[in-house]
Design a protein around this motif. Sequence first.
Motif, PDB file in Angstrom:
ATOM      1  N   GLN A  15      37.778  33.660  54.975  1.00  0.00           N
ATOM      2  CA  GLN A  15      39.127  33.888  55.517  1.00  0.00           C
ATOM      3  C   GLN A  15      39.661  32.654  56.224  1.00  0.00           C
ATOM      4  N   ASP A  16      40.993  32.552  56.276  1.00  0.00           N
ATOM      5  CA  ASP A  16      41.602  31.409  56.973  1.00  0.00           C
ATOM      6  C   ASP A  16      41.894  31.775  58.423  1.00  0.00           C
ATOM      7  N   ARG A  17      42.584  30.902  59.125  1.00  0.00           N
ATOM      8  CA  ARG A  17      42.821  31.120  60.565  1.00  0.00           C
ATOM      9  C   ARG A  17      43.692  32.353  60.817  1.00  0.00           C
ATOM     10  N   LEU A  18      44.469  32.757  59.789  1.00  0.00           N
ATOM     11  CA  LEU A  18      45.320  33.950  59.945  1.00  0.00           C
ATOM     12  C   LEU A  18      44.664  35.161  59.284  1.00  0.00           C
ATOM     13  N   HIS A  19      43.335  35.066  59.105  1.00  0.00           N
ATOM     14  CA  HIS A  19      42.540  36.164  58.540  1.00  0.00           C
ATOM     15  C   HIS A  19      42.969  36.550  57.125  1.00  0.00           C
ATOM     16  N   ARG A  20      43.456  35.561  56.383  1.00  0.00           N
ATOM     17  CA  ARG A  20      43.832  35.827  54.989  1.00  0.00           C
ATOM     18  C   ARG A  20      42.671  35.405  54.074  1.00  0.00           C
ATOM     19  N   PRO A  21      42.208  36.327  53.220  1.00  0.00           N
ATOM     20  CA  PRO A  21      41.067  36.015  52.347  1.00  0.00           C
ATOM     21  C   PRO A  21      41.451  35.054  51.231  1.00  0.00           C
ATOM     22  N   LEU A  22      40.503  34.267  50.765  1.00  0.00           N
ATOM     23  CA  LEU A  22      40.709  33.396  49.592  1.00  0.00           C
ATOM     24  C   LEU A  22      40.474  34.250  48.357  1.00  0.00           C
ATOM     25  N   ARG A  23      41.570  34.705  47.745  1.00  0.00           N
ATOM     26  CA  ARG A  23      41.436  35.621  46.607  1.00  0.00           C
ATOM     27  C   ARG A  23      41.940  35.025  45.308  1.00  0.00           C
ATOM     28  N   ASP A  24      42.899  34.136  45.408  1.00  0.00           N
ATOM     29  CA  ASP A  24      43.571  33.627  44.203  1.00  0.00           C
ATOM     30  C   ASP A  24      43.454  32.103  44.126  1.00  0.00           C
ATOM     31  N   LEU A  25      43.173  31.611  42.921  1.00  0.00           N
ATOM     32  CA  LEU A  25      43.183  30.165  42.698  1.00  0.00           C
ATOM     33  C   LEU A  25      44.160  29.862  41.570  1.00  0.00           C
ATOM     34  N   ARG A  26      45.159  29.058  41.884  1.00  0.00           N
ATOM     35  CA  ARG A  26      46.117  28.637  40.857  1.00  0.00           C
ATOM     36  C   ARG A  26      45.739  27.217  40.449  1.00  0.00           C
ATOM     37  N   ILE A  27      45.501  27.050  39.167  1.00  0.00           N
ATOM     38  CA  ILE A  27      44.987  25.777  38.670  1.00  0.00           C
ATOM     39  C   ILE A  27      46.041  25.104  37.790  1.00  0.00           C
ATOM     40  N   SER A  28      46.511  23.944  38.226  1.00  0.00           N
ATOM     41  CA  SER A  28      47.421  23.167  37.383  1.00  0.00           C
ATOM     42  C   SER A  28      46.561  22.267  36.502  1.00  0.00           C
ATOM     43  N   VAL A  29      46.712  22.418  35.182  1.00  0.00           N
ATOM     44  CA  VAL A  29      45.864  21.643  34.269  1.00  0.00           C
ATOM     45  C   VAL A  29      46.580  20.404  33.741  1.00  0.00           C
ATOM     46  N   THR A  30      47.881  20.269  34.054  1.00  0.00           N
ATOM     47  CA  THR A  30      48.651  19.079  33.669  1.00  0.00           C
ATOM     48  C   THR A  30      49.938  19.036  34.484  1.00  0.00           C
ATOM     49  N   ASP A  31      50.471  17.842  34.711  1.00  0.00           N
ATOM     50  CA  ASP A  31      51.775  17.736  35.377  1.00  0.00           C
ATOM     51  C   ASP A  31      52.875  17.500  34.347  1.00  0.00           C
ATOM     52  N   GLY A 273      52.233  36.347  55.324  1.00  0.00           N
ATOM     53  CA  GLY A 273      51.242  37.098  56.100  1.00  0.00           C
ATOM     54  C   GLY A 273      50.020  37.514  55.299  1.00  0.00           C
ATOM     55  N   GLU A 274      50.224  37.724  54.006  1.00  0.00           N
ATOM     56  CA  GLU A 274      49.100  38.168  53.170  1.00  0.00           C
ATOM     57  C   GLU A 274      48.797  37.159  52.062  1.00  0.00           C
ATOM     58  N   CYS A 275      49.220  35.903  52.269  1.00  0.00           N
ATOM     59  CA  CYS A 275      49.061  34.921  51.190  1.00  0.00           C
ATOM     60  C   CYS A 275      47.608  34.487  51.044  1.00  0.00           C
ATOM     61  N   SER A 276      47.038  34.781  49.891  1.00  0.00           N
ATOM     62  CA  SER A 276      45.618  34.524  49.630  1.00  0.00           C
ATOM     63  C   SER A 276      45.456  33.487  48.527  1.00  0.00           C
ATOM     64  N   ARG A 277      46.493  32.622  48.343  1.00  0.00           N
ATOM     65  CA  ARG A 277      46.529  31.711  47.207  1.00  0.00           C
ATOM     66  C   ARG A 277      46.200  30.268  47.571  1.00  0.00           C
ATOM     67  N   ALA A 278      45.252  29.718  46.850  1.00  0.00           N
ATOM     68  CA  ALA A 278      44.956  28.295  46.919  1.00  0.00           C
ATOM     69  C   ALA A 278      45.439  27.675  45.616  1.00  0.00           C
ATOM     70  N   ARG A 279      45.769  26.384  45.666  1.00  0.00           N
ATOM     71  CA  ARG A 279      46.271  25.704  44.472  1.00  0.00           C
ATOM     72  C   ARG A 279      45.509  24.409  44.246  1.00  0.00           C
ATOM     73  N   LEU A 280      45.147  24.196  42.987  1.00  0.00           N
ATOM     74  CA  LEU A 280      44.404  22.999  42.605  1.00  0.00           C
ATOM     75  C   LEU A 280      45.266  22.175  41.665  1.00  0.00           C
ATOM     76  N   SER A 281      45.489  20.903  42.009  1.00  0.00           N
ATOM     77  CA  SER A 281      46.292  20.055  41.123  1.00  0.00           C
ATOM     78  C   SER A 281      45.424  19.562  39.973  1.00  0.00           C
ATOM     79  N   ALA A 282      46.049  18.973  38.989  1.00  0.00           N
ATOM     80  CA  ALA A 282      45.322  18.532  37.796  1.00  0.00           C
ATOM     81  C   ALA A 282      44.377  17.365  38.082  1.00  0.00           C
TER      82      ALA A 282
END
Length: 351
Positions: A15-31, A273-282
């Motif tokens: 969980q992050d500082r606002l108690h939001r779990p890491l649930r989603d990973l958005r992966i950018s595979v190209t720009d 408040g409930e954002c559980s999304r992390a993003r990975l760049s290419a």
Amino acid sequence: MILISEHASTSKAVQDRLHRPLRDLRISVTDRCNFRCVYCMPREIFGPGYAFLPRKDLLTLEEIARIAQVFAALGMRKVRITGGEPLIRRNLEHLIEMIDATEGVQDISLTTNGSMLTADRAVSLKQAGLKRLTISLDALDDATFKSINDVDYPASRVLDGIDNARAAGFSDIKVNAVVRRGLNEHAVLDLAKHFRHSGCIVRFIEYMDVGETNGWNLDDVIPAADLVDRIDALYPLEAVSPNYPGEVAKRWRYRDGAGEIGFITSVTQSFCGECSRARLSAVGELYTCLFGTQGHDLRSLLRSGADDAQLLQAVSGIWQKREDRYSELRATATKVPVTGQAKVEMSHIGG
Ligand code: SF4
């Protein structure tokens, strides 16, 4: 290989500082993208001379899959593949197969502009393990759609892509439309009407100040509440409760049973408040917010021989320090939060 962490075997994600779990990973595979949508990759910026990410700097598919394993070990359960236009990336099906085989991953979706979604491609994506598709379509009439994508691409061919996806067995396909005042608000009712009784879920997205290149102005935002009223006047709607905590779109359905419709309300009704999304760049930068200004470099860690425990510790540490809530601050502040640093472009980390 199964990465062991206290999160992998339990349903409790880091969980992050606002108690939001890491649930989603958005992966950018190209720009890269074959469209030049004016609210995302305006041609005047992303023109012939624009320096896209060099291929050697991109994470390999195997590196991406390894990072996804690390996130899954920390409780991540849903992967969304984005771009730029992800279908441009070669051997994407191989990446989907690797992610599909990752312990803990329950859902894999992909966001595309539909232009490369041929019948064969839709089948190969499905067979590789892709579960869900989101296809962007901002208008049905070509004059409007072409003025947005800025590459003279007809809407009918995106509709063909949607048909190919259905024929390949994809269900509850999402159709995303960004709505900008003076650009395509006149197309909203046509889109709603077209997808009634289709099984597809149209989601109208409030125009957002992502990145620094789309010339965003609050006056160009049409609040989702206005769109709900406009559609409701023609096709009565009723609100539906979320499928799960942190669901991005606000759900509505037609009272006459013609299906569901959604609204993504980042500007007028923030959902940080409930954002559980992390993003990975290419190129392997981890962003903890769509409106982030700084990514955390995971590629150097990977390429410097870090073992899984070190990667787990790095990602876990980044997430646990997270306290992003840009949209919330934008909504409460009299003016848009200014960090003095450029916000990352949508095409660099995907939506
Ligand atoms: S603004 Fe950032 S923290 Fe808020 S919902 Fe969007 S990505 Fe999440």
